[in-house]
Each structure stands twice: as structure tokens, then as C-alpha cells.
Design a protein around this motif. Structure first.
Motif, PDB file in Angstrom:
ATOM      1  N   ALA A   1       0.833  -1.210   0.000  1.00 58.53           N
ATOM      2  CA  ALA A   1       0.000   0.000   0.000  1.00 58.53           C
ATOM      3  C   ALA A   1       0.868   1.260   0.000  1.00 58.53           C
ATOM      4  O   ALA A   1       0.572   2.229  -0.718  1.00 58.53           O
ATOM      5  N   ALA A   2       1.936   1.249   0.797  1.00 55.33           N
ATOM      6  CA  ALA A   2       2.825   2.417   0.854  1.00 55.33           C
ATOM      7  C   ALA A   2       3.500   2.660  -0.492  1.00 55.33           C
ATOM      8  O   ALA A   2       3.640   3.807  -0.939  1.00 55.33           O
ATOM      9  N   GLN A   3       3.924   1.586  -1.154  1.00 52.29           N
ATOM     10  CA  GLN A   3       4.543   1.737  -2.465  1.00 52.29           C
ATOM     11  C   GLN A   3       3.541   2.263  -3.487  1.00 52.29           C
ATOM     12  O   GLN A   3       3.886   3.075  -4.353  1.00 52.29           O
ATOM     13  N   MET A   4       2.296   1.835  -3.390  1.00 55.86           N
ATOM     14  CA  MET A   4       1.285   2.315  -4.324  1.00 55.86           C
ATOM     15  C   MET A   4       0.955   3.784  -4.067  1.00 55.86           C
ATOM     16  O   MET A   4       0.668   4.537  -5.011  1.00 55.86           O
ATOM     17  N   VAL A   5       0.974   4.213  -2.811  1.00 52.41           N
ATOM     18  CA  VAL A   5       0.774   5.634  -2.509  1.00 52.41           C
ATOM     19  C   VAL A   5       1.905   6.462  -3.116  1.00 52.41           C
ATOM     20  O   VAL A   5       1.678   7.523  -3.715  1.00 52.41           O
ATOM     21  N   TYR A   6       3.146   5.965  -2.968  1.00 50.70           N
ATOM     22  CA  TYR A   6       4.293   6.664  -3.570  1.00 50.70           C
ATOM     23  C   TYR A   6       4.126   6.757  -5.088  1.00 50.70           C
ATOM     24  O   TYR A   6       4.349   7.818  -5.695  1.00 50.70           O
ATOM     25  N   VAL A   7       3.733   5.649  -5.707  1.00 55.37           N
ATOM     26  CA  VAL A   7       3.547   5.627  -7.161  1.00 55.37           C
ATOM     27  C   VAL A   7       2.445   6.589  -7.577  1.00 55.37           C
ATOM     28  O   VAL A   7       2.579   7.316  -8.575  1.00 55.37           O
ATOM     29  N   ALA A   8       1.347   6.626  -6.811  1.00 52.95           N
ATOM     30  CA  ALA A   8       0.235   7.510  -7.160  1.00 52.95           C
ATOM     31  C   ALA A   8       0.660   8.978  -7.126  1.00 52.95           C
ATOM     32  O   ALA A   8       0.311   9.760  -8.029  1.00 52.95           O
ATOM     33  N   ARG A   9       1.410   9.353  -6.097  1.00 53.12           N
ATOM     34  CA  ARG A   9       1.862  10.750  -5.989  1.00 53.12           C
ATOM     35  C   ARG A   9       2.812  11.093  -7.133  1.00 53.12           C
ATOM     36  O   ARG A   9       2.711  12.165  -7.741  1.00 53.12           O
ATOM     37  N   ARG A  10       3.715  10.189  -7.427  1.00 51.99           N
ATOM     38  CA  ARG A  10       4.682  10.473  -8.488  1.00 51.99           C
ATOM     39  C   ARG A  10       4.017  10.447  -9.864  1.00 51.99           C
ATOM     40  O   ARG A  10       4.403  11.216 -10.757  1.00 51.99           O
ATOM     41  N   ALA A  11       3.038   9.556 -10.033  1.00 54.69           N
ATOM     42  CA  ALA A  11       2.346   9.464 -11.323  1.00 54.69           C
ATOM     43  C   ALA A  11       1.617  10.761 -11.642  1.00 54.69           C
ATOM     44  O   ALA A  11       1.614  11.218 -12.793  1.00 54.69           O
ATOM     45  N   ARG A  12       0.998  11.364 -10.623  1.00 51.13           N
ATOM     46  CA  ARG A  12       0.310  12.640 -10.849  1.00 51.13           C
ATOM     47  C   ARG A  12       1.303  13.758 -11.146  1.00 51.13           C
ATOM     48  O   ARG A  12       1.068  14.596 -12.022  1.00 51.13           O
ATOM     49  N   ALA A  13       2.430  13.741 -10.431  1.00 49.07           N
ATOM     50  CA  ALA A  13       3.415  14.816 -10.612  1.00 49.07           C
ATOM     51  C   ALA A  13       4.081  14.751 -11.985  1.00 49.07           C
ATOM     52  O   ALA A  13       4.404  15.791 -12.571  1.00 49.07           O
ATOM     53  N   GLU A  14       4.274  13.529 -12.505  1.00 50.39           N
ATOM     54  CA  GLU A  14       5.009  13.359 -13.755  1.00 50.39           C
ATOM     55  C   GLU A  14       4.108  12.943 -14.913  1.00 50.39           C
ATOM     56  O   GLU A  14       4.612  12.622 -16.000  1.00 50.39           O
ATOM     57  N   ALA A  15       2.802  12.914 -14.684  1.00 46.62           N
ATOM     58  CA  ALA A  15       1.831  12.586 -15.741  1.00 46.62           C
ATOM     59  C   ALA A  15       2.126  11.246 -16.400  1.00 46.62           C
ATOM     60  O   ALA A  15       2.235  11.136 -17.620  1.00 46.62           O
ATOM     61  N   TRP A  16       2.226  10.205 -15.570  1.00 45.29           N
ATOM     62  CA  TRP A  16       2.434   8.863 -16.115  1.00 45.29           C
ATOM     63  C   TRP A  16       1.181   8.403 -16.869  1.00 45.29           C
ATOM     64  O   TRP A  16       0.079   8.906 -16.619  1.00 45.29           O
ATOM     65  N   PRO A  17       1.325   7.434 -17.772  1.00 39.74           N
ATOM     66  CA  PRO A  17       0.190   7.019 -18.611  1.00 39.74           C
ATOM     67  C   PRO A  17      -0.962   6.417 -17.802  1.00 39.74           C
ATOM     68  O   PRO A  17      -0.774   5.894 -16.702  1.00 39.74           O
ATOM     69  N   VAL A  18      -2.154   6.491 -18.381  1.00 42.49           N
ATOM     70  CA  VAL A  18      -3.359   5.897 -17.802  1.00 42.49           C
ATOM     71  C   VAL A  18      -3.870   4.834 -18.765  1.00 42.49           C
ATOM     72  O   VAL A  18      -3.934   5.066 -19.976  1.00 42.49           O
ATOM     73  N   GLU A  19      -4.232   3.673 -18.232  1.00 43.57           N
ATOM     74  CA  GLU A  19      -4.776   2.592 -19.055  1.00 43.57           C
ATOM     75  C   GLU A  19      -6.303   2.701 -19.096  1.00 43.57           C
ATOM     76  O   GLU A  19      -6.922   3.252 -18.183  1.00 43.57           O
ATOM     77  N   PRO A  20      -6.938   2.182 -20.148  1.00 48.83           N
ATOM     78  CA  PRO A  20      -8.406   2.223 -20.227  1.00 48.83           C
ATOM     79  C   PRO A  20      -9.039   1.428 -19.077  1.00 48.83           C
ATOM     80  O   PRO A  20      -8.498   0.408 -18.643  1.00 48.83           O
ATOM     81  N   ARG A  21     -10.167   1.899 -18.584  1.00 46.53           N
ATOM     82  CA  ARG A  21     -10.881   1.197 -17.508  1.00 46.53           C
ATOM     83  C   ARG A  21     -11.467  -0.106 -18.049  1.00 46.53           C
ATOM     84  O   ARG A  21     -12.068  -0.145 -19.136  1.00 46.53           O
ATOM     85  N   ALA A  22     -11.310  -1.174 -17.289  1.00 50.08           N
ATOM     86  CA  ALA A  22     -11.828  -2.474 -17.698  1.00 50.08           C
ATOM     87  C   ALA A  22     -13.349  -2.509 -17.557  1.00 50.08           C
ATOM     88  O   ALA A  22     -13.917  -1.917 -16.630  1.00 50.08           O
ATOM     89  N   THR A  23     -13.988  -3.205 -18.451  1.00 51.00           N
ATOM     90  CA  THR A  23     -15.437  -3.371 -18.375  1.00 51.00           C
ATOM     91  C   THR A  23     -15.772  -4.477 -17.376  1.00 51.00           C
ATOM     92  O   THR A  23     -14.899  -5.243 -16.936  1.00 51.00           O
ATOM     93  N   GLY A  24     -17.050  -4.576 -17.035  1.00 52.71           N
ATOM     94  CA  GLY A  24     -17.489  -5.631 -16.130  1.00 52.71           C
ATOM     95  C   GLY A  24     -17.216  -7.014 -16.703  1.00 52.71           C
ATOM     96  O   GLY A  24     -16.815  -7.939 -15.977  1.00 52.71           O
ATOM     97  N   ALA A  25     -17.407  -7.165 -17.991  1.00 55.30           N
ATOM     98  CA  ALA A  25     -17.157  -8.456 -18.628  1.00 55.30           C
ATOM     99  C   ALA A  25     -15.675  -8.818 -18.567  1.00 55.30           C
ATOM    100  O   ALA A  25     -15.313  -9.979 -18.332  1.00 55.30           O
ATOM    101  N   GLU A  26     -14.820  -7.816 -18.781  1.00 54.48           N
ATOM    102  CA  GLU A  26     -13.372  -8.058 -18.700  1.00 54.48           C
ATOM    103  C   GLU A  26     -12.961  -8.445 -17.289  1.00 54.48           C
ATOM    104  O   GLU A  26     -12.112  -9.322 -17.102  1.00 54.48           O
ATOM    105  N   PHE A  27     -13.569  -7.786 -16.293  1.00 59.55           N
ATOM    106  CA  PHE A  27     -13.254  -8.128 -14.901  1.00 59.55           C
ATOM    107  C   PHE A  27     -13.654  -9.565 -14.591  1.00 59.55           C
ATOM    108  O   PHE A  27     -12.882 -10.330 -13.997  1.00 59.55           O
ATOM    109  N   ARG A  28     -14.862  -9.953 -14.990  1.00 60.35           N
ATOM    110  CA  ARG A  28     -15.324 -11.319 -14.713  1.00 60.35           C
ATOM    111  C   ARG A  28     -14.449 -12.351 -15.409  1.00 60.35           C
ATOM    112  O   ARG A  28     -14.131 -13.409 -14.849  1.00 60.35           O
TER     113      ARG A  28
END
Length: 424
Positions: free
Chosen positions: A184-211
Motif C-alpha cells: 500500500a505504501a509503495q502504491m501511494v508513492y507511485v500515485a503521488r509520483r504518477a500525478r506529478a510526472e503525468a504517467w500514462p493511464v490505461e483504459p478502464r476495464a469493463t465488467g465483462a473483462e473483470f469477470r
């Protein structure tokens, strides 16, 4: 005490000139056995064998084999696909996926190096293609892979339980919460850095893809439930659970996924045997080295030196020693030497044995990403075709994040003892 200094001097020189760790330990031990009039060189073979003569330690090669079989059957790719549906749409999605998959794969393999190789082979090239810097891709893969030695079923905790007499079930239960906190701590670090450096965003998965992804990963996710649940609730010993893990992985590959041929099975067995032989040779050599330290009453001297130390002072000192040693030696080798060495002092200071083991596990796992040893960092750099010094900057930032969680674990024992208490 002179012979102890000779041993330490020999092993330091051997490591400095590039002699393998196991051979260095054997050379130091054999030299002292020849010099000590009260000992015989024939004790070398006897104590080497005694270090490996443990029913619990049979679980080590079997867990390594189970992890290799799981990786060969494509569990890693299925876990990555499942993680994508959960966190791929976050800013810096592939970085989040990397950490989450490492946490999930840790519950399958029990090995940090297997985690690095399995996850890194897929995600480091994918992250580079998406525009992440090679240093970031390598650092996140290496730093998150330390979870393999903390989240159960951890091979390190099996070894630690065998050499210190601590309940393996207790260590497995105690490693769950710290492992989740590190992820969780590593993901918080990644989230803060991703916003600061505009890291890429992947498309949101659909419900069918999740299942679909969940259906593909559910059998792989069932492995840690069977293994860890069986051990924690007294249904199986660690060795019996490791056998179940191998059978489960083999049946998945042969009957369910049908991608494990006879040729690949033989190759996995061969590779696992080579890896196990190296690990157990180092383990036996470390056991002999540790026995000689005990013969020269080093634990008693350490107990006298630390007499009266409160836990808040003793544990941080121990964690720091483990981090420093982890930069030069393998975690299992260090565990065999320092585990029994510090155990009397820890018990005298009132430190819970499970808490002691978890602190050791986290501190030594951190050594896997610090040079010059840094085995996980080396593997990740090899996959990313990057020199180690190029990835040090980003890796040390994540090292610092993990160090913060280690500090919390050291000073807040209930983090490691709450779940074992509930299980009991």
C-alpha cells in the motif's frame, strides 16, 4: 575470540575477491577447524549435514518447485490481467499493476527472486513501451518483489522457523499485515509520483473483462489459500503444504490449463534442482559457520553486551545490522547465522519471537534491492537491459518507503502479532 576474528577476516576477504558465498563460509569454517585443537576437521561434514537435517526444511525445495511450476503454467500472466482490471485505470496504471501482481504472486511463489523474474519479464518491457523510464520500470519491479519474502507462503519464514524454533504458522500470519502495508505504501508513492510526472493511464476495464480476468486468475489465487490456510489452521505442516502446492501447480498445468508438457516439466525440475542445490549448499555452510560462533560462545557475549537493552533499542539495532549485512550476503545465509545468535538477547528483552522474525524478514528482504548484492535489483536490471547504477536513484526512493513501514513494524509490535493472536 581470536578464531572468530580469523573466521570473519577470511570470509570478508573471500567475498571481496568474488568467491561465492557458500565457498567463503566453508573456507572460513574449515580454517578454524584446522586451527582449533578441541575440534576435528571431520566435524565439517557432520555439522554441515546437521544444518540440513530438518523435516521443516524439506519445504524449501518444494516451495521453489511449486513457484516455478506456477510460473510455467501461466499464472503470472493471469494475475497481471486480473490486476489490470482492478488498478489499470489509475494514473500510472502499469506501475500499480506491477506492485499488486507482486503481492498476489508472493502468495503463490514464496520467493522474491521468482517474483522479480516472473513479473519483470512481462511488465518491464510493457512499461517501457508505454513510455515509463527504464529506471522506473526496473525500480518498481525490484522493490515490489521483496514482498515475496514477507507475504506467506514465504520460504524465508520456513527457514527462520526451522532455525529459531518459531512457529511457521505464526510467522506466516504475522507477515500478512506488514506485507499489505508495504504494498500500500509503495502504491501511494507511485500515485503521488504518477500525478506529478503525468504517467500514462490505461483504459478502464469493463465488467465483462473483470469477470473474465477473475475467472482466469481464481485458480491461481486459490493456491495461497490452500497453502497458507492449511498451515495457519493446523491442517498441514509446512512440508505437507509444500507438497500440496507442487501437486496443485502440476495438476493446474496438466489438467486445467493443459500447457505443461513433459519436456517443460523436466526443464522446470532441472532448473529447480540447480537452484535448490546452490541454496542448500549456502544454507549448510552458514549452519556450520553459525555453529562455530556458538561454540565460541558469541551468543553469550552478545547477551551480556545487550543485557538491559529495552526492545525499542535492541530491535532497531538488529534491523540495521540485517540491512547492512543484506547488502553483501543472501538473506537465508544471514538468517542461519544471526537468527540463533540474537535469539537469547531478544527473549531476554521480552521481544515476541514472531515479531523478531518478521522484523528480520523485512530487513533482510530490503537487502535484495541494495547493491552490491541486490539480487532482485540485478535480475530486474538484466531484464530491463540497464546498468545497476542507472536504477539506483529510483530504487532507493522505494527503499525509503519500505524502510518507513519497517520502522512502524519495529516500534508497533501489534502489527505483527494481531493476526497470529486471532488465529490462535
Amino acid at each position: 575470540m581470536e578464531n572468530v576474528l580469523i573466521m570473519l577476516g577470511i570470509i570478508t576477504v573471500c567475498i571481496a575477491i568474488g568467491v561465492p558465498i557458500g565457498v567463503s563460509l566453508m573456507a572460513a569454517s574449515a580454517t578454524v577447524l584446522l586451527l582449533e585443537p578441541h575440534l576435528s576437521v571431520f566435524m565439517l561434514a557432520r555439522q554441515f549435514y546437521s544444518s540440513l537435517d530438518s523435516f521443516v526444511l524439506l519445504a524449501v525445495p518444494l516451495f521453489l518447485l511449486a513457484g516455478a511450476l506456477m510460473n510455467e503454467t501461466g499464472i503470472t500472466q493471469r494475475l497481471i490481467r486480473f490486476a489490470y482490471t482492478l488498478v489499470g485505470h489509475f494514473r500510472g496504471g502499469l506501475a500499480h499493476i506491477n506492485i499488486l501482481v507482486s503481492m498476489l504472486f508472493a502468495g503463490v511463489s514464496g520467493s522474491s527472486t521468482a517474483d522479480t523474474a516472473g513479473v519483470g519479464t512481462v511488465l518491464i518491457p510493457a512499461m517501457r513501451e508505454k513510455g515509463y523510464s527504464p529506471s522506473v520500470a526496473v525500480a518498481i519491479t525490484a522493490a515490489s518483489s521483496v514482498l515475496g519474502g514477507i507475504i506467506p507462503p514465504s520460504i524465508f519464514f520456513v527457514v527462520w522457523g526451522a532455525i529459531t524454533g518459531t512457529s511457521v504458522a505464526g510467522l506466516f500470519a504475522g507477515g500478512i499485515l506488514p506485507g499489505i502495508m508495504i504494498a500500500a505504501a509503495q502504491m501511494v508513492y507511485v500515485a503521488r509520483r504518477a500525478r506529478a510526472e503525468a504517467w500514462p493511464v490505461e483504459p478502464r476495464a469493463t465488467g465483462a473483462e473483470f469477470r473474465s480476468a477473475f475467472g482466469g486468475a481464481i485458480l491461481g489465487l486459490g493456491a495461497p489459500i490452500i497453502i497458507v490456510g492449511g498451515i495457519m489452521f493446523g491442517i498441514a505442516t509446512p512440508t505437507e503444504a509444500s507438497i500440496l502446492a507442487v501437486l496443485y501447480a502440476f495438476l493446474l498445468g496438466v489438467l486445467v490449463y493443459r500447457n505443461l508438457s513433459m519436456a517443460r516439466t523436466v526443464a522446470v525440475l532441472s532448473d529447480s534442482a540447480r537452484l535448490v542445490s546452490l541454496s542448500l549448499f549456502c544454507f549448510g555452510a552458514a549452519g556450520l559457520f553459525g555453529w562455530l560462533l556458538t561454540f565460541y560462545r558469541l551468543p553469550d557475549l552478545l547477551l551480556q553486551w545487550t543485557d538491559g537493552f529495552p526492545p525499542w533499542m535492541l530491535l532497531p539495532l538488529f534491523a540495521l545490522i540485517c540491512i547492512v549485512l543484506g547488502t553483501f550476503l543472501d538473506a537465508l545465509v544471514i538468517a542461519v547465522i544471526v537468527g540463533p545468535l540474537f535469539l537469547p538477547a531478544m527473549l531476554a528483552a521480552g521481544v515476541d519471537p514472531v515479531h523478531y522474525g518478521i522484523v528480520a524478514g523485512i530487513a533482510l528482504a530490503m537487502g535484495l534491492i541494495t547493491p552490491p548484492y541486490g539480487l532482485c535489483l540485478l535480475i530486474a536490471c538484466a531484464i530491463g537491459r540497464l546498468e545497476m547504477h542507472e536504477a539506483i536513484g529510483d530504487t532507493m526512493k522505494l527503499f525509503g518507503v519500505t524502510a518507513v513501514i519497517l520502522t512502524l513494524v519495529v516500534f508497533v509490535p501489534w502489527i505483527t502479532t494481531t493476526i497470529p493472536g486471532l488465529v490462535r
